[in-house]
Design an enzyme around this catalytic site. Sequence first.
Site, PDB file in Angstrom:
ATOM      1  N   GLN A 123       1.905  -2.445   5.448  1.00 35.41           N
ATOM      2  CA  GLN A 123       2.478  -1.226   5.759  1.00 35.41           C
ATOM      3  C   GLN A 123       2.201  -0.503   6.893  1.00 35.41           C
ATOM      4  O   GLN A 123       3.352  -0.072   7.320  1.00 35.41           O
ATOM      5  CB  GLN A 123       1.437  -0.136   5.020  1.00 35.41           C
ATOM      6  CG  GLN A 123       1.811   1.856   5.177  1.00 35.41           C
ATOM      7  CD  GLN A 123       0.464   1.687   4.130  1.00 35.41           C
ATOM      8  OE1 GLN A 123      -1.072   1.988   5.057  1.00 35.41           O
ATOM      9  NE2 GLN A 123       0.654   2.648   3.419  1.00 35.41           N
ATOM     10  N   PHE A 124       1.990  -1.790   8.702  1.00 34.67           N
ATOM     11  CA  PHE A 124       2.439  -0.932   9.205  1.00 34.67           C
ATOM     12  C   PHE A 124       1.955  -2.800  10.340  1.00 34.67           C
ATOM     13  O   PHE A 124       1.015  -3.094   9.542  1.00 34.67           O
ATOM     14  CB  PHE A 124       1.045  -0.780  10.403  1.00 34.67           C
ATOM     15  CG  PHE A 124       1.325   0.700   9.870  1.00 34.67           C
ATOM     16  CD1 PHE A 124       2.824   1.607  10.732  1.00 34.67           C
ATOM     17  CD2 PHE A 124       0.217   1.605   8.741  1.00 34.67           C
ATOM     18  CE1 PHE A 124       2.663   3.190  10.082  1.00 34.67           C
ATOM     19  CE2 PHE A 124       1.313   2.694   8.762  1.00 34.67           C
ATOM     20  CZ  PHE A 124       1.834   3.494   9.756  1.00 34.67           C
TER      21      PHE A 124
ATOM     22  N   GLU B 273      -4.400  -6.884   2.801  1.00 36.47           N
ATOM     23  CA  GLU B 273      -3.088  -7.001   3.106  1.00 36.47           C
ATOM     24  C   GLU B 273      -3.802  -8.756   2.737  1.00 36.47           C
ATOM     25  O   GLU B 273      -2.762  -9.237   2.423  1.00 36.47           O
ATOM     26  CB  GLU B 273      -3.905  -7.066   4.564  1.00 36.47           C
ATOM     27  CG  GLU B 273      -2.513  -5.798   5.440  1.00 36.47           C
ATOM     28  CD  GLU B 273      -3.836  -4.359   4.810  1.00 36.47           C
ATOM     29  OE1 GLU B 273      -5.170  -5.435   4.851  1.00 36.47           O
ATOM     30  OE2 GLU B 273      -3.568  -3.881   5.442  1.00 36.47           O
TER      31      GLU B 273
ATOM     32  N   ILE C 274      -1.084  -6.805  10.184  1.00 32.59           N
ATOM     33  CA  ILE C 274      -0.353  -8.254   8.699  1.00 32.59           C
ATOM     34  C   ILE C 274      -1.617  -9.398   9.706  1.00 32.59           C
ATOM     35  O   ILE C 274      -1.542 -10.126   9.131  1.00 32.59           O
ATOM     36  CB  ILE C 274       1.073  -8.022   9.214  1.00 32.59           C
ATOM     37  CG1 ILE C 274       1.322  -9.011   8.467  1.00 32.59           C
ATOM     38  CG2 ILE C 274       0.494  -9.282  10.849  1.00 32.59           C
ATOM     39  CD1 ILE C 274       3.133  -9.427   8.612  1.00 32.59           C
TER      40      ILE C 274
ATOM     41  N   GLU D 154       0.845  -1.692  -0.139  1.00 29.51           N
ATOM     42  CA  GLU D 154       0.027   0.203   0.027  1.00 29.51           C
ATOM     43  C   GLU D 154       0.914   1.525   0.014  1.00 29.51           C
ATOM     44  O   GLU D 154       1.892   1.572   0.820  1.00 29.51           O
ATOM     45  CB  GLU D 154      -0.954   0.180   1.307  1.00 29.51           C
ATOM     46  CG  GLU D 154      -2.405  -1.276   1.126  1.00 29.51           C
ATOM     47  CD  GLU D 154      -2.794  -1.261   2.211  1.00 29.51           C
ATOM     48  OE1 GLU D 154      -2.480  -0.886   4.006  1.00 29.51           O
ATOM     49  OE2 GLU D 154      -2.938  -2.850   2.396  1.00 29.51           O
TER      50      GLU D 154
ATOM     51  N   HIS E 113      -0.578   1.739  15.971  1.00 26.83           N
ATOM     52  CA  HIS E 113       1.088   2.128  15.507  1.00 26.83           C
ATOM     53  C   HIS E 113       1.553   1.974  16.217  1.00 26.83           C
ATOM     54  O   HIS E 113       2.124   1.998  15.985  1.00 26.83           O
ATOM     55  CB  HIS E 113       1.284   3.573  14.160  1.00 26.83           C
ATOM     56  CG  HIS E 113      -0.141   3.447  13.918  1.00 26.83           C
ATOM     57  ND1 HIS E 113      -1.659   3.917  13.755  1.00 26.83           N
ATOM     58  CD2 HIS E 113      -0.205   3.437  11.903  1.00 26.83           C
ATOM     59  CE1 HIS E 113      -2.479   4.012  12.407  1.00 26.83           C
ATOM     60  NE2 HIS E 113      -1.358   3.609  10.868  1.00 26.83           N
TER      61      HIS E 113
ATOM     62  N   ASP F  43       0.783  -3.786  12.302  1.00 26.84           N
ATOM     63  CA  ASP F  43      -0.209  -4.083  13.076  1.00 26.84           C
ATOM     64  C   ASP F  43      -1.911  -4.057  12.004  1.00 26.84           C
ATOM     65  O   ASP F  43      -2.914  -4.897  12.298  1.00 26.84           O
ATOM     66  CB  ASP F  43      -0.993  -2.102  13.934  1.00 26.84           C
ATOM     67  CG  ASP F  43       0.212  -1.535  14.187  1.00 26.84           C
ATOM     68  OD1 ASP F  43       0.410  -1.375  15.501  1.00 26.84           O
ATOM     69  OD2 ASP F  43       1.396  -1.362  13.897  1.00 26.84           O
TER      70      ASP F  43
ATOM     71  N   LEU G  63      -6.158  -2.031  -0.929  1.00 20.92           N
ATOM     72  CA  LEU G  63      -5.329  -1.569  -0.033  1.00 20.92           C
ATOM     73  C   LEU G  63      -5.624  -2.948   0.317  1.00 20.92           C
ATOM     74  O   LEU G  63      -7.325  -3.282   1.044  1.00 20.92           O
ATOM     75  CB  LEU G  63      -6.520  -0.449   0.570  1.00 20.92           C
ATOM     76  CG  LEU G  63      -6.088  -0.439   2.210  1.00 20.92           C
ATOM     77  CD1 LEU G  63      -6.166   1.184   2.411  1.00 20.92           C
ATOM     78  CD2 LEU G  63      -6.398  -1.303   2.836  1.00 20.92           C
TER      79      LEU G  63
END
Lengths: 359, 352
Positions: free
Chosen positions: B75-76, B53, B80, B27, B121, B78, B51
């Site tokens: 991207q983070f 995952e 995944i 992303e 995050h 958090d 967007l």
Amino acid sequence: MAQTQVEKKMSTKKSNQVLHKKNKTRPQEKSLPLPKELLRSIYSLMLKTRILEERLIKIYKAGEAFFWIGGPGEEAWGVPLGLLCHKGQGPEYDFFHLHYRATPTLVAMGMPMIDAVRLMMNRSTDPCTGGRNFSGHYCYPQWNITPITSPIGIQYSLSIGTARVQKRHNSKGITIVSGGDAGTAEGDFATCLIWASRPKQELPILITVQNNRWGISTSYSTQHGEIHIADRGKAFNIPTHVINGNDPIETYIKLKEIMTYIREKGRPVLVEAMVSRLYGHSSASGTNFIPEEDSLQLFEQKLLKQGVLKEMEITEWKEKFELEGRQAQEQVRQEPAPQESDVWNHIYANNENGDWRNF
Amino acid sequence: MANMAQAIRMALHYGETHLGVKDIFGEDVGEPMGGVFTATQGLKTSWNTPLDERGIIGMAIGIGLAGERCVAEIQFCDYIFNTIDLLKVAGNTLWSSNGQYPLSIVVMTPVGAGIHGSLYHSHSLDGWATRLPGWKVVMPSTPLDAYGLMLSAIEDPNPVLFLKSKALMRVRGAELIPGEPSDEKKLKSMIDAPIGDRSQWKPQWPQLEKFMIPIGQGKVLCEGNQITVVTYGRHALLAHKVAEDLLKNNRLSIEVIDLRSLYPYDWALIKKSIQKTGRVLFLNEDTEVTNFGEHLAYRATQELFYELLARPRVLAGKQLPGIGLHPNLEEASVPSAKDIQKILLEIAEEVP
Ligand SMILES: Cc1ncc(C[n+]2csc(CCOP(=O)(O)OP(=O)(O)O)c2C)c(N)n1
Ligand SMILES: [Mg+2]
């Protein structure tokens, strides 16, 4: 439409020419929708698959295996798919992300019966998983059959990766992904539709759903508001088809056209095939024959009526496949089991140590 | 000196030009942004994904199944968690196929607290990551290590999770990456995208060299002989700092090991150090129950029991459902310099 590799092989076959000469004047032959030898071949592969699956069920019922799941009722769908694919290894050939009812496709591609028996009986000789996984969970890198896995639906998310590589290679190979109707409720199905239809980045994927109207014990009608699953493709401008997956002729003709389109255009197509589930979900639900529409029976009657097949031949083929299955079982019984130490094999490439005690 | 984001970017550039990486995606990874931490700016094979995952991890596995190399980003970390079954599949593909389908793929994702990231995050992934057999897991603490580990991750024939501490993305190291210009400003002008319109911008890559840090090899950050600290990521830098202070102020000699690879991990290095000090702290910021440090502490207890002078300790994040935004909340949730110092003094005073 261009002839497929299988059809070409069929039409140049000696036996075929002889047959044609003998029955020169048969009126029906001209009106046959596909070459006679091809019809016979489709039938024999469907029959072989059914006999193989029934052998596996017998092995289960005899207590020689822990679990059975497979594809009786999907022969008319799976065999044409196996015949129409470009079989080989690497991005130039078709990639497969199949689910656990794919035996018909594998048999049509040339998998020997004994391999399915080895997988069923968890031998170390099982070429797909080395005795690790359930029946029907095939894996043949030499034919781009990527590992069939248990989590329902994930194959739709994996398929976009092989298709992207094919696209990059400008290859004529396509990616074929299949799953059941219930599994389309997983997000992975939406993932596939979305990623396969990104503007100017369309992927060459044949997205298929085999709708048998069941997910284990849950009826399709109680969980799906859409009229056809295939309709979901329309929102993404993906061409869609609903086909009778119990009719091998319709399946063959439509799939051939669709696969040619995907090869040429490099774009996805969504096909929903209506199929049967003839022995229930798996061994967990008893593996008794369930009287749904049986594509093998219907096709057999049709070919007999059209004179494409003789009763005698059917009996001979049945005996031949039965024998092959029985002998496979007998041989596999003698084959070695995996060893305890094998659990540590292949966790990492080149059998690099996977046991932390040895770090 | 490059910061960690620049180091990763340079490693990915080396990967796509020398190591056969064909796709770097996730992303906002492609143009115009080049990643939320700018780690993928200017790369020729980077692209933006939907967007999604699961689609990102699925794409990576599919590319691996087709025999090619890629680096995917979540991207983070958090975000995944909805891919965890796909990560399991990636980890078991070689095994379940009886050795037939290796997956040479890299998934990178920012981890940890320290940037006022609040609930979503600030997650850590090391505990989860080490429960994914079949994956290798690396977590660098310096730009040079990030460069060398990324190159190794790309070349490795197995799936590799590359965990990057969010709080370290702008931190610079003490060592130059081979080929990196020594002037920081010069590097910036070469490879950082300009603010504003970037449509005409192209990076000028330095002549980078191949530099690999073998996966599974830890590093001693500072030598000591009284207590061993085994850690990684941003806590490696934190522990190093605390060790320096304790040496100065308390004459406590602490050896800090930066593990760098979580799986496989460098047991030989840990063992040697504990045999020297007899006292050990395992430090990380993931939640404390079923924590990776607990595995290491268990192993230390089993294998080195009679050589220990104090109970092995694990100092980790508290077992909380999230990290709160207010600094009072965040600092109370993950090990701080103060916490580390306190526990080290305790360990030092313990009498067997
Ligand atoms: C993610 C996941 N959830 C649940 C299951 C258990 N399960 C196995 S098969 C199945 C039903 C699948 O139905 P469908 O997708 O229609 O395929 P069919 O078996 O009918 O061919 C379920 C729920 C699973 N294997 N994976
Ligand atoms: Mg179903």
